[in-house]
Design a protein around this motif. Structure first.
Motif, PDB file in Angstrom:
ATOM      1  N   UNK A   1      17.006  54.756  40.851  1.00  0.00           N
ATOM      2  CA  UNK A   1      15.460  54.796  41.273  1.00  0.00           C
ATOM      3  C   UNK A   1      15.017  53.244  41.304  1.00  0.00           C
ATOM      4  N   UNK A   2      13.950  52.841  41.914  1.00  0.00           N
ATOM      5  CA  UNK A   2      13.389  51.611  41.900  1.00  0.00           C
ATOM      6  C   UNK A   2      12.405  51.812  40.818  1.00  0.00           C
ATOM      7  N   UNK A   3      12.616  51.003  39.688  1.00  0.00           N
ATOM      8  CA  UNK A   3      11.974  50.823  38.463  1.00  0.00           C
ATOM      9  C   UNK A   3      10.361  50.627  38.645  1.00  0.00           C
ATOM     10  N   UNK A   4      10.280  49.878  39.938  1.00  0.00           N
ATOM     11  CA  UNK A   4       8.708  49.600  40.126  1.00  0.00           C
ATOM     12  C   UNK A   4       8.006  50.821  40.709  1.00  0.00           C
ATOM     13  N   UNK A   5       8.602  51.887  40.973  1.00  0.00           N
ATOM     14  CA  UNK A   5       8.070  53.060  41.528  1.00  0.00           C
ATOM     15  C   UNK A   5       7.623  54.028  40.219  1.00  0.00           C
ATOM     16  N   UNK A   6       6.555  54.093  39.939  1.00  0.00           N
ATOM     17  CA  UNK A   6       6.142  54.999  38.842  1.00  0.00           C
ATOM     18  C   UNK A   6       6.490  56.474  38.833  1.00  0.00           C
ATOM     19  N   UNK A   7       6.368  56.863  40.062  1.00  0.00           N
ATOM     20  CA  UNK A   7       6.541  58.504  40.369  1.00  0.00           C
ATOM     21  C   UNK A   7       7.867  58.601  40.376  1.00  0.00           C
ATOM     22  N   UNK A   8       8.760  57.905  40.817  1.00  0.00           N
ATOM     23  CA  UNK A   8      10.283  57.947  40.802  1.00  0.00           C
ATOM     24  C   UNK A   8      10.732  57.712  39.437  1.00  0.00           C
ATOM     25  N   UNK A   9      10.214  56.958  38.462  1.00  0.00           N
ATOM     26  CA  UNK A   9      10.327  56.704  37.127  1.00  0.00           C
ATOM     27  C   UNK A   9      10.245  58.037  36.327  1.00  0.00           C
ATOM     28  N   UNK A  10       8.833  58.472  36.477  1.00  0.00           N
ATOM     29  CA  UNK A  10       8.809  59.769  35.546  1.00  0.00           C
ATOM     30  C   UNK A  10       9.561  60.822  36.074  1.00  0.00           C
ATOM     31  N   UNK A  11       9.763  61.017  37.317  1.00  0.00           N
ATOM     32  CA  UNK A  11      10.725  62.197  37.901  1.00  0.00           C
ATOM     33  C   UNK A  11      12.013  61.895  37.232  1.00  0.00           C
ATOM     34  N   UNK A  12      12.532  60.553  37.255  1.00  0.00           N
ATOM     35  CA  UNK A  12      13.985  60.487  36.718  1.00  0.00           C
ATOM     36  C   UNK A  12      14.256  60.749  34.946  1.00  0.00           C
ATOM     37  N   UNK A  13      12.947  60.396  34.489  1.00  0.00           N
ATOM     38  CA  UNK A  13      12.809  60.791  33.002  1.00  0.00           C
ATOM     39  C   UNK A  13      13.014  62.363  32.912  1.00  0.00           C
ATOM     40  N   UNK A  14      12.111  62.926  33.641  1.00  0.00           N
ATOM     41  CA  UNK A  14      12.164  64.415  33.521  1.00  0.00           C
ATOM     42  C   UNK A  14      13.331  65.072  33.840  1.00  0.00           C
ATOM     43  N   UNK A  15      14.149  64.579  34.724  1.00  0.00           N
ATOM     44  CA  UNK A  15      15.576  65.133  35.075  1.00  0.00           C
ATOM     45  C   UNK A  15      16.339  64.762  34.128  1.00  0.00           C
ATOM     46  N   UNK A  16      16.351  63.459  33.318  1.00  0.00           N
ATOM     47  CA  UNK A  16      17.304  63.214  32.569  1.00  0.00           C
ATOM     48  C   UNK A  16      17.206  63.945  31.267  1.00  0.00           C
ATOM     49  N   UNK A  17      15.815  64.266  30.834  1.00  0.00           N
ATOM     50  CA  UNK A  17      15.610  65.196  29.414  1.00  0.00           C
ATOM     51  C   UNK A  17      16.078  66.609  29.997  1.00  0.00           C
ATOM     52  N   UNK A  18      15.749  67.082  31.261  1.00  0.00           N
ATOM     53  CA  UNK A  18      16.154  68.380  31.635  1.00  0.00           C
ATOM     54  C   UNK A  18      17.763  68.569  31.517  1.00  0.00           C
ATOM     55  N   UNK A  19      18.406  67.752  31.872  1.00  0.00           N
ATOM     56  CA  UNK A  19      20.040  67.895  32.083  1.00  0.00           C
ATOM     57  C   UNK A  19      20.808  67.280  30.756  1.00  0.00           C
ATOM     58  N   UNK A  20      20.139  66.224  30.050  1.00  0.00           N
ATOM     59  CA  UNK A  20      20.578  65.796  28.766  1.00  0.00           C
ATOM     60  C   UNK A  20      20.051  66.155  27.617  1.00  0.00           C
ATOM     61  N   UNK A  21      19.042  66.574  27.565  1.00  0.00           N
ATOM     62  CA  UNK A  21      18.375  66.597  26.419  1.00  0.00           C
ATOM     63  C   UNK A  21      17.404  65.312  26.059  1.00  0.00           C
ATOM     64  N   UNK A  22      16.372  65.504  24.993  1.00  0.00           N
ATOM     65  CA  UNK A  22      15.520  64.703  24.630  1.00  0.00           C
ATOM     66  C   UNK A  22      16.248  63.383  24.385  1.00  0.00           C
ATOM     67  N   UNK A  23      15.395  62.045  24.998  1.00  0.00           N
ATOM     68  CA  UNK A  23      16.040  60.887  24.829  1.00  0.00           C
ATOM     69  C   UNK A  23      15.641  60.201  23.359  1.00  0.00           C
ATOM     70  N   UNK A  24      16.812  59.830  22.750  1.00  0.00           N
ATOM     71  CA  UNK A  24      16.851  59.204  21.616  1.00  0.00           C
ATOM     72  C   UNK A  24      16.209  57.703  21.670  1.00  0.00           C
ATOM     73  N   UNK A  25      17.054  57.172  22.663  1.00  0.00           N
ATOM     74  CA  UNK A  25      16.940  55.671  23.013  1.00  0.00           C
ATOM     75  C   UNK A  25      16.966  55.370  24.418  1.00  0.00           C
ATOM     76  N   UNK A  26      16.446  53.973  24.622  1.00  0.00           N
ATOM     77  CA  UNK A  26      16.437  53.067  26.024  1.00  0.00           C
ATOM     78  C   UNK A  26      16.723  51.863  25.799  1.00  0.00           C
TER      79      UNK A  26
END
Length: 276
Positions: A65-90
């Protein structure tokens, strides 16, 4: 050399994770047993990186996703946590470089560099911070630069963005520290990555960078990655709001070449903006 940082089983997202410093962070994280979310604007590169991790027995998810796109960023984080579990680090390593004399910087160049390196970074750490603050834990690493603390001719937008990264990092450390969330920046000097090799003249790398670096060479992306893992880990549990330089001693000094006219760009060299 392989080091142990105690990140086994933790979930870490890396933006810009398909190449350069980001990819080296992914490799180091997976060697330490972490699960990785590999983010890159290059979707094919992100998936290839994830496939490499999986082939080595690791757990990886590729997102683009394009990091400048807030909606795409939020969607990606939601998908990441849905599939991998809560994020511990970035590790917020996504970034671009564009060069021009300050008098010739266009609005497109300025907006692109500031947009990806600062605005997009903020949206990324904001999305991570919202989730980490709610859970009361987490560690974020931003990628600054020697350009965070000093200028470099021909890189007005890049220096402005990287200085902004450090200011942002310090502010968020204050805002989020009481919630158990740490955020730090690393400050690499010129690091031997494809972006650097494609963008800087070879003579500049040898006669300016290496010659003016106390350790006498370019940094390696693995060295930056190891520093990022340290800041993600419990080994740095009382460190937040810090810019940790990974520059071979460059920021210990002050001098540049050609009275500040060493514009350090293959494109500007080819266009006759300066001579080696």
């Amino acid at each position: 050399m392989t080091y142990a940082f105690g990140l086994n089983g933790r979930n870490v997202m890396v933006t810009g994770g398909a190449s350069g410093i980001g990819w080296c962070c992914v490799e180091a994280l997976t060697r330490d047993g972490a699960n990785v979310v590999i983010v890159d604007i290059n979707a094919e590169g992100a998936e290839k990186a994830a496939e490499t991790v999986r082939a080595r027995g690791g757990r990886a998810l590729a997102l683009s996703f394009d990091v400048r796109d807030t909606a795409a960023t939020e969607e990606a984080f939601s998908r990441a946590e849905a599939e991998m579990g809560p994020l511990d680090g970035l590790v917020a390593a996504a970034g671009i470089a564009r060069s021009a004399p300050a008098t010739e910087v266009t609005s497109d160049l300025w907006e692109a560099v500031i947009g990806v390196n600062l605005t997009g970074l903020f949206y990324t750490v904001q999305a991570a911070g919202r989730r980490m603050v709610a859970r009361g834990r987490g560690s974020i690493v931003t990628i600054g630069s020697t350009s965070s603390i000093g200028g470099q001719a021909g890189r007005a937008a890049y220096c402005a963005a990287k200085a902004g990264v450090v200011g942002l990092t310090k502010d968020l450390a204050i805002e989020w520290g009481s919630y158990g969330v740490r955020i730090n920046a690393v400050g690499p000097s010129v690091t031997d990555t494809p972006m650097v090799r494609n963008g800087l003249p070879e003579k500049f790398l040898t006669d300016v960078v290496a010659e003016r670096t106390p350790l006498g060479r370019l940094g390696m992306p693995e060295e930056v990655a190891n520093t990022c893992l340290f800041l993600l880990s419990d080994l740095s549990s009382y460190i937040t709001g810090t810019l940790l330089m990974v520059d071979g001693g460059v920021s210990s000094g002050f001098f540049t070449a050609q009275n500040g006219r060493d514009l350090s760009s293959k494109a500007m060299l080819a266009a006759g903006k300066y001579k080696e």
